[in-house]
Motif scaffolding. Structure first.
Motif: not given
Length: 156
Positions: A15-26, A152-155, A75-78, A37-43
């Motif tokens: 879920a934390q990684i998906l929030r980063q994927v949804a962030d335009p800054r990524t 970018q998605l890893i620590d 880019v899409r994710a449920d 078009h939609r953020g992490a909460a909506e898919g």
């Protein structure tokens, strides 16, 4: 068809990684426009459009595209809950005007204290006789872009 397989390990949840994927800054980069078009909460559903100058294209691709190209990524994710043990991200990419499709499937799976990130990319060209040559020419470029995004998605 060319296939690229990459793996990473992150210290965060899917879920934390998906929030980063949804962030335009990524996805922000020079000459890149991002439409969410939609953020992490909506898919997740976002689109990026990146101008690629001819100097950054493989020679085989620049023959088809001339002065440059536009890379379009969808880019899409449920949506997943905060305690989700797994999530999947799909990226359909194309170089506008080029006879090449790039599909990326990213699986996020909790293993122990972290999340495994496993990306499988398929590059396919529809050009008869020369398709495999185009795929081979694009493979290093696509792998470089994907490596940059996964890092970018890893620590670190």
């Amino acid at each position: 068809m060319k296939t690229i397989e990459l793996r990473r390990r992150a210290a965060r949840t899917p879920a934390q990684i998906l929030r980063q994927v949804a962030d335009p800054r990524t996805w922000a980069a020079e000459d890149t426009a991002v439409t969410v078009h939609r953020g992490a909460a909506e898919g997740i559903h976002l689109t990026t459009r990146t101008h690629i100058p001819a100097s950054k294209l493989p020679p085989a691709a620049s023959r088809f595209l001339g002065d440059g190209a536009e890379l379009r990524q969808d880019v899409r994710a449920d949506p997943v809950g905060p305690e989700a043990q797994a999530a999947d991200v799909r990226i359909d990419a194309e170089v506008v005007g080029a006879p090449v499709d790039v599909d990326v499937a990213i699986a996020l799976r909790v293993v122990g204290e972290g999340t495994d990130i496993h990306a499988i990319t398929r590059i396919a060209s529809s050009v008869p006789l020369f398709g495999s040559m185009i795929e081979s020419a694009l493979e290093p470029y696509v792998e470089s872009l994907l490596t940059e995004r996964l890092d970018q998605l890893i620590d670190l």
